[in-house]
Design an enzyme around this catalytic site. Structure first.
Site, mmCIF file in Angstrom:
data_model
loop_
_atom_site.group_PDB
_atom_site.id
_atom_site.type_symbol
_atom_site.label_atom_id
_atom_site.label_comp_id
_atom_site.label_asym_id
_atom_site.label_seq_id
_atom_site.Cartn_x
_atom_site.Cartn_y
_atom_site.Cartn_z
ATOM 1 N N ASP A 11 -12.520 47.647 31.541
ATOM 2 C CA ASP A 11 -12.016 47.716 30.168
ATOM 3 C C ASP A 11 -12.778 48.810 29.428
ATOM 4 O OD1 ASP A 11 -14.461 46.609 29.461
ATOM 5 O OD2 ASP A 11 -13.616 44.868 28.427
ATOM 6 N N CYS A 68 -16.823 45.392 32.921
ATOM 7 C CA CYS A 68 -16.522 45.139 31.512
ATOM 8 C C CYS A 68 -17.861 45.045 30.798
ATOM 9 C CB CYS A 68 -15.621 43.909 31.322
ATOM 10 S SG CYS A 68 -16.351 42.305 31.702
ATOM 11 N N THR A 70 -19.745 42.443 30.143
ATOM 12 C CA THR A 70 -20.641 41.514 30.838
ATOM 13 C C THR A 70 -20.366 41.386 32.335
ATOM 14 O OG1 THR A 70 -19.105 39.706 30.445
ATOM 15 C CG2 THR A 70 -20.817 40.068 28.769
ATOM 16 N N HIS A 101 -23.497 36.066 52.191
ATOM 17 C CA HIS A 101 -23.146 34.641 52.178
ATOM 18 C C HIS A 101 -21.714 34.362 51.742
ATOM 19 C CE1 HIS A 101 -27.568 33.026 51.940
ATOM 20 N NE2 HIS A 101 -27.432 33.998 52.821
ATOM 21 N N HIS A 136 -21.825 30.502 57.220
ATOM 22 C CA HIS A 136 -21.142 30.855 55.968
ATOM 23 C C HIS A 136 -19.624 30.979 56.141
ATOM 24 C CE1 HIS A 136 -25.053 31.544 54.267
ATOM 25 N NE2 HIS A 136 -25.334 32.415 55.223
HETATM 26 C C1 RB5 Z 1 -15.214 43.501 25.165
HETATM 27 O O1 RB5 Z 1 -15.746 43.537 23.889
HETATM 28 C C2 RB5 Z 1 -15.882 42.406 25.987
HETATM 29 O O2 RB5 Z 1 -15.534 41.155 25.488
HETATM 30 C C3 RB5 Z 1 -15.512 42.541 27.442
HETATM 31 O O3 RB5 Z 1 -15.875 43.791 27.896
HETATM 32 C C4 RB5 Z 1 -16.162 41.562 28.400
HETATM 33 O O4 RB5 Z 1 -17.555 41.554 28.252
HETATM 34 C C5 RB5 Z 1 -15.581 40.225 28.471
HETATM 35 O O5 RB5 Z 1 -15.984 39.385 29.285
#
Ligand code: RB5
Length: 148
Positions: A11, A68, A70, A101, A136
């Site tokens: 994203d 993304c 996170t 694993h 595994h």
């Molecule tokens: C975008 O702001 C953020 O929410 C997205 O990149 C991600 O971290 C969502 O899990």
């Protein structure tokens, strides 16, 4: 590491790290199938996780890299496809162990959480580490089953 086709998607929060890692992969001789996004303009991460999962399911690439903010949102989206085993990775040890694993075929990175050099190390470990099989293998097979 043998050259292979790797699908990537991100994203807006992951766009810049995706571009950096794409360059590394191409420099190492891999073919990259880049499903976007192609700028920092705001988009919805489920669309990119889903698109990458479809590409894995359809055999367009054997491995995938998602980014993304996170790594979590894109991994949730991708893991709704049974052919995908996506792991959120923050360090080289988790990148190695999820290959050994879990036979993870998709690595998800959080561009807002993981430094650039750590991400590069994770990518190398993810691509170079083989699945251990053995004890595994049966566990990984169970991951592909629908919940009952
Ligand atoms: C975008 O702001 C953020 O929410 C997205 O990149 C991600 O971290 C969502 O899990």
């Amino acid at each position: 590491m043998a050259a292979q086709t790797i699908v990537m998607a991100a994203d807006h929060a992951g766009f810049e790290l995706k571009e950096l890692l794409k360059g590394d992969l191409q420099a190492a001789g891999h073919d990259v199938l880049d499903l976007g996004t192609h700028s920092t303009a705001s988009v919805d991460y489920p669309d990119y996780g889903r698109a990458l999962a479809d590409a894995i399911r359809d055999g367009k690439a054997g491995r995938g890299v998602l980014v993304c903010g996170t790594g979590i949102g894109v991994s949730i989206a991708a893991n709704r496809e049974p052919a995908v085993r996506a792991a959120v990775v923050h360090d080289v040890t988790s990148a190695r162990l999820t290959r050994q694993h879990n036979d993870a075929n998709v690595m998800a990175l959080g561009a807002r959480l993981v430094g650039t050099e750590v991400a590069r190390d994770c990518l190398r470990a993810f691509l170079e580490t083989p699945f251990e099989g053995g004890r595994h293998a049966g566990r990984v097979a169970k991951l592909g089953r629908s919940a009952t």
